[in-house]
Design a protein around this motif. Structure first.
Motif, PDB file in Angstrom:
ATOM      1  N   ASP A  13     -45.854 -38.280  13.658  1.00 54.45           N
ATOM      2  CA  ASP A  13     -47.251 -38.268  13.293  1.00 54.45           C
ATOM      3  C   ASP A  13     -48.335 -37.703  14.614  1.00 54.45           C
ATOM      4  N   SER A  14     -47.832 -38.041  15.650  1.00 56.15           N
ATOM      5  CA  SER A  14     -48.518 -37.860  16.865  1.00 56.15           C
ATOM      6  C   SER A  14     -48.330 -36.371  17.064  1.00 56.15           C
ATOM      7  N   ASP A  16     -47.886 -33.903  14.740  1.00 62.11           N
ATOM      8  CA  ASP A  16     -48.637 -33.182  13.971  1.00 62.11           C
ATOM      9  C   ASP A  16     -50.203 -33.171  14.482  1.00 62.11           C
ATOM     10  N   ILE A  17     -50.826 -34.086  15.381  1.00 67.80           N
ATOM     11  CA  ILE A  17     -52.024 -34.151  15.703  1.00 67.80           C
ATOM     12  C   ILE A  17     -52.059 -33.077  16.784  1.00 67.80           C
ATOM     13  N   LEU A  18     -50.946 -32.941  17.647  1.00 65.42           N
ATOM     14  CA  LEU A  18     -50.964 -32.158  18.828  1.00 65.42           C
ATOM     15  C   LEU A  18     -50.191 -30.752  18.967  1.00 65.42           C
ATOM     16  N   TRP A  21     -51.890 -27.517  20.290  1.00 66.86           N
ATOM     17  CA  TRP A  21     -51.838 -27.746  21.813  1.00 66.86           C
ATOM     18  C   TRP A  21     -50.601 -27.521  22.401  1.00 66.86           C
ATOM     19  N   ASP A 254     -54.301 -42.751  20.668  1.00 69.83           N
ATOM     20  CA  ASP A 254     -55.516 -41.852  20.987  1.00 69.83           C
ATOM     21  C   ASP A 254     -54.847 -40.872  21.499  1.00 69.83           C
ATOM     22  N   HIS A 255     -54.050 -40.026  20.811  1.00 73.50           N
ATOM     23  CA  HIS A 255     -53.051 -38.841  21.035  1.00 73.50           C
ATOM     24  C   HIS A 255     -54.021 -37.680  21.193  1.00 73.50           C
ATOM     25  N   ALA A 256     -55.008 -37.488  20.328  1.00 72.68           N
ATOM     26  CA  ALA A 256     -55.913 -36.610  19.939  1.00 72.68           C
ATOM     27  C   ALA A 256     -56.626 -36.373  21.471  1.00 72.68           C
ATOM     28  N   ARG A 257     -56.870 -37.228  22.304  1.00 74.71           N
ATOM     29  CA  ARG A 257     -57.406 -37.072  23.774  1.00 74.71           C
ATOM     30  C   ARG A 257     -56.536 -36.592  24.564  1.00 74.71           C
ATOM     31  N   GLU A 260     -57.685 -33.380  26.342  1.00 75.95           N
ATOM     32  CA  GLU A 260     -58.925 -33.428  27.214  1.00 75.95           C
ATOM     33  C   GLU A 260     -58.516 -34.194  28.575  1.00 75.95           C
TER      34      GLU A 260
END
Length: 272
Positions: A13-14, A16-18, A21, A254-257, A260
């Protein structure tokens, strides 16, 4: 010394988010879907197939977090050690299938051990002997697939234990892993040395680092900067290591962060 680019601990899952990047900079990843007994002890071929599909286009280094629940590599009972070996071998099978070149396992050392080495003169030797016997076939298999086993601090309060165990075993496929949040927890709750001293104690054999922040109370896995760890001294200590350990951001939620967080560390001149 220039530190390697920061990588990330991920699940399906994470990742896929990252993915963008991670792949645009070929960042190192550590796959963590195979730690649970319900996964590693069952048919996980479907999960491996899903990961192989996800990894198309990823050219960075890969590792996995090996299984660890209830797995004491220094268990004195050989019957229990046999189960531990079976699970770790299954982890290495996953590593081989996914092209992973490191596998994290957990240290057997605890605060109770530190307090009682003097009280039970045989204790440290028994722990070292049991761990060495347990890991012997695991390390032989790791060498066959070019995978390095990384021994991570969990309840450790004496940073010398893992380092001296790795030195005693003296296998090219065994190195020390450091989790900064676990070290901060041990420092805050048990009076263990601070994170920078954990790094210094294992510098010559440090091959892998989990970067996570904490408050000295619990195992938070916060983003670096959200807790109390002094990151500038930590990164300075890592630069002083004679080799470049793999640096893996291991955050919980909060992996999308993460992009940042890494950008902020880079702007402060701490990471790349």
């Amino acid at each position: 010394m220039t530190l390697p680019r920061l990588g990330a601990a991920v699940t399906l899952d994470s990742f896929d988010i990252l993915r963008d990047w991670i792949c645009e900079s070929d960042r190192t990843i550590e796959i963590q879907d195979f730690v649970h007994p319900s996964v590693i002890g069952a048919d996980h071929s479907g999960l491996i197939a899903q990961w192989r599909e996800r990894l198309e286009g990823h050219r960075g280094l890969r590792g996995i977090h090996g299984p660890f629940f209830s797995l004491d590599i220094a268990a004195p009972d050989p019957a229990i050690r046999a189960v531990v070996q079976e699970r770790l071998m299954a982890g290495l099978d996953v590593a081989g299938a996914l092209g992973a070149t490191h596998m994290v396992i957990h240290s057997p050392f605890t605060f109770w051990h530190t307090l009682n080495y003097a009280n039970y003169a045989f204790l440290r030797g028994v722990l070292f002997e049991g761990a060495a016997e347990c890991l012997a076939p695991v390390l032989a298999r790791a060498a066959e697939i070019d995978c390095t086993v990384m021994l991570e601090n969990i309840d450790d309060t004496d940073p010398r234990d893992r380092t001296e165990l790795v030195a005693m075993i003296e296998h090219p496929n065994l190195m020390v892993s450091l989790d900064t949040g676990h070290a901060e927890l041990a420092h805050g709750r048990y009076g263990a040395p601070p994170v920078v001293d954990f790094i210094a104690a294992s510098a010559a054999r440090l091959g892998h680092v989990h970067l996570q922040d904490a408050d000295g109370y619990a195992d938070r896995h916060w983003h670096p900067g959200d807790g109390v760890i002094p990151w500038r001294p930590v990164f300075s200590a890592l630069r002083a290591c004679p080799q470049n350990p793999r640096l893996i951001l291991e955050v919980q939620g909060d992996h999308a962060r993460l992009p940042e967080t890494v950008s902020r560390l880079e702007q402060r001149g701490l990471a790349c």
